[in-house]
Write an enzyme that holds these catalytic residues in place. Structure first.
Site, PDB file in Angstrom:
ATOM      1  N   LYS A 192       0.843  -1.193   0.000  1.00  0.00           N
ATOM      2  CA  LYS A 192       0.000   0.000   0.000  1.00  0.00           C
ATOM      3  C   LYS A 192       0.883   1.249   0.000  1.00  0.00           C
ATOM      4  O   LYS A 192       1.874   1.313   0.739  1.00  0.00           O
ATOM      5  CB  LYS A 192      -0.910  -0.013   1.234  1.00  0.00           C
ATOM      6  CG  LYS A 192      -1.931   1.124   1.283  1.00  0.00           C
ATOM      7  CD  LYS A 192      -2.863   0.984   2.489  1.00  0.00           C
ATOM      8  CE  LYS A 192      -3.894   2.095   2.531  1.00  0.00           C
ATOM      9  NZ  LYS A 192      -4.826   1.966   3.678  1.00  0.00           N
ATOM     10  N   SER A 252      -9.872   2.522   2.864  1.00  0.00           N
ATOM     11  CA  SER A 252      -8.954   3.166   1.944  1.00  0.00           C
ATOM     12  C   SER A 252      -8.061   2.188   1.182  1.00  0.00           C
ATOM     13  O   SER A 252      -7.459   2.548   0.169  1.00  0.00           O
ATOM     14  CB  SER A 252      -8.057   4.152   2.717  1.00  0.00           C
ATOM     15  OG  SER A 252      -7.219   3.465   3.643  1.00  0.00           O
ATOM     16  N   SER A 285     -10.373   0.319   7.307  1.00  0.00           N
ATOM     17  CA  SER A 285      -9.804   0.377   5.955  1.00  0.00           C
ATOM     18  C   SER A 285      -9.093  -0.880   5.492  1.00  0.00           C
ATOM     19  O   SER A 285      -8.624  -0.940   4.366  1.00  0.00           O
ATOM     20  CB  SER A 285      -8.849   1.573   5.835  1.00  0.00           C
ATOM     21  OG  SER A 285      -9.584   2.775   5.813  1.00  0.00           O
TER      22      SER A 285
END
Length: 493
Positions: A79, A159, A183
């Site tokens: 990420k 997210s 998230s």
């Protein structure tokens, strides 16, 4: 060997160690898959050469008979919130576009030390602020899933939407995620994969771009409970560079996995039966109770009375911390600098932030600055912190009645991209079941369970006591074995 992309963490690690295939063959297969899936927009930057270099190191170690590590030969997606030395790290923002750190985050370094390789940096909601992966400066991420009979692009959640999309699409066997208020869990539920947020402090926050420091926690996203256990072992550990890091040994979660829940009590919080929750979600929840009962657990009703206040408290605390954390992006030290002709220092600050931050980030900074201002600090921020303490106390009381809690992960299945852009409050409600565990700092996991009638995956959430990731993983394994969730999205990308 294109079928290598169908393998998860455990199968790749064991296959490389056993000589069924080389780490280089695995890296090449996934590098090809990443290159062919640009329409998903899951990756901001691909790093095929790094995946190959790590693979060659693993293959060389195997040739010498050396130990390969917990993640030996497994290429993963990272990420783009984790600092990676020499590789652009942006938090999906314009203000950090082009920033290449001179250091490595502790979590990513732990994974490289365990034998993992990096396929690239994954897209996300800007600064991890969002529930649909539509706030990224680099464009929306698409879920690989589609509703039956429709070509409408669906949200992969947020997210960590790039992470969930990549794992679900089989272009990465696993990926890192971060969870501030859901998230990891919400995107995992939206895309039919597993994801666990460990106890706050299990994984170091050092080198992770900060959103809300008292809530942010890294965790793994993968295709199975076993894969999450393996990857979490590699990620976790005490870090003296992080003052919130837990100075505790990392348990052997993979070795301890056990789906037999005899003697365990599973709590069902009555307050989670909320108005507006899809009927398919409630049906899935009922099915989850039966699966855990079949695994030997006793199902008990519990109360978490302050649940309804958790989401409002979260959306005061998280923006307050964000407004403080994001003050460092000023155009002076690093990142974007906007300097209009004749501008002074304050003008430069304003111009840089106006150009560098997206609308959702600005919204949360404004909320956070407001609730921390002199006239409203006691009325909002202090009250929210009191609510947080009450939510944590609710869980503490519940543990006298149960060992783990079963709840929905989300109130709905995935929704079409763009459908909630003008309705931020409804978007925030996506986190309603995930936020309480985040406020209390507890381990929580989403496991794929069932499908909607129109072909979208639904996840179930398990919440455990602090430091009891094993209990969460065991209950997750019981659901996984009973659900036998093998559905995959049909390839359109």
């Amino acid at each position: 060997m294109s079928d290598l992309t169908q393998l998860g963490v455990k199968a790749i690690r064991d296959g490389v160690a056993g000589g069924s295939f080389t780490a280089r063959e695995v890296a090449e297969a996934f590098n090809t898959a990443v290159a062919e899936a640009t329409s998903l927009n899951a990756f901001i930057v691909a790093t095929p050469e790094q995946a190959l270099a790590a693979a060659e190191t693993v293959d060389a170690k195997r040739a010498k008979g050396e130990t390969l590590g917990k993640m030996g030969g497994v290429p993963i997606g990272m990420k783009d919130l984790f600092a990676t030395r020499g590789v652009q790290t942006t938090a999906a923002s314009h203000i950090l576009e082009g920033f290449k750190p001179e250091y490595e985050s502790t979590v990513s370094q732990n994974l490289w030390d365990a034998g993992a390789g990096m396929l690239g940096k994954l897209n996300l909601d800007q600064f991890a602020m969002g529930s649909s992966n539509e706030t990224s400066y680099f464009g929306n991420v698409s879920s690989p899933w589609r509703k039956a009979g429709s070509n409408a692009a669906m949200s992969p959640g947020g997210s960590s939407g790039g992470s969930s999309s990549a794992v679900a699409a089989r272009i990465a066997p696993a990926a890192t995620g971060t969870d501030t208020g859901g998230s990891i869990r919400q995107p995992a539920a939206f895309t039919g994969i597993c994801g666990i947020k460990p106890t706050y402090g299990r994984c170091s926050r050092w080198g992770v771009v900060a959103f809300a420091s008292s809530l942010d926690q890294a965790g793994p996203m993968a295709r199975s409970v076993e894969d999450c256990a393996i990857m979490l072992e590699a990620m976790a550990g005490f870090d003296p560079k992080d003052s919130t890091s837990l100075d505790m040994p990392v348990p052997e979660w993979e070795a301890g996995l056990n789906a037999d829940l005899k003697g365990k009590k599973v709590g069902i919080p009555r307050e989670y039966r909320m108005e507006g929750t899809d009927e398919a979600i409630l049906k899935s929840w009922e099915q989850g109770k039966e699966w855990l009962r079949d695994a030997g657990a006793e199902i008990v009703d519990i109360s978490l009375p302050h649940t309804k206040y958790a989401l409002p408290a979260y959306y005061i605390i998280a923006p307050a911390e964000a407004s403080s954390n994001l003050a460092r992006y000023d155009g002076v030290r690093y990142g974007l600098r906007e300097l209009p002709d004749g501008a002074g220092l304050q003008d430069m600050y304003a111009a840089t932030r106006a150009a560098g931050f997206g609308d959702e980030v600005k919204r949360r900074i404004l909320i956070g600055t407001y609730v921390l201002s002199a006239g409203f600090y006691d009325a909002y921020y202090n009250q929210a912190q009191k609510i947080r303490a009450l939510v944590a106390r609710d869980f503490e009381r519940a543990w006298s009645e149960c060992d783990v809690i079963l709840a929905p992960t989300t109130p709905t299945a995935s929704f079409p991209l763009g459908s909630l852009n003008d309705d931020p409050l409804t978007m925030y409600l996506n986190d309603v079941f995930a936020v309480p565990a985040s406020l209390a700092g507890l381990p929580a996991m989403s496991v794929p369970a069932t499908m909607t009638e129109d072909g979208l995956p639904l996840g179930l959430q398990l919440v455990g006591k602090a430091f009891d990731e094993q209990g969460v993983l065991d209950a997750g394994l019981a659901i996984q074995q009973s659900a036998n969730f093998t559905a995959q999205p049909e390839k359109w990308w």
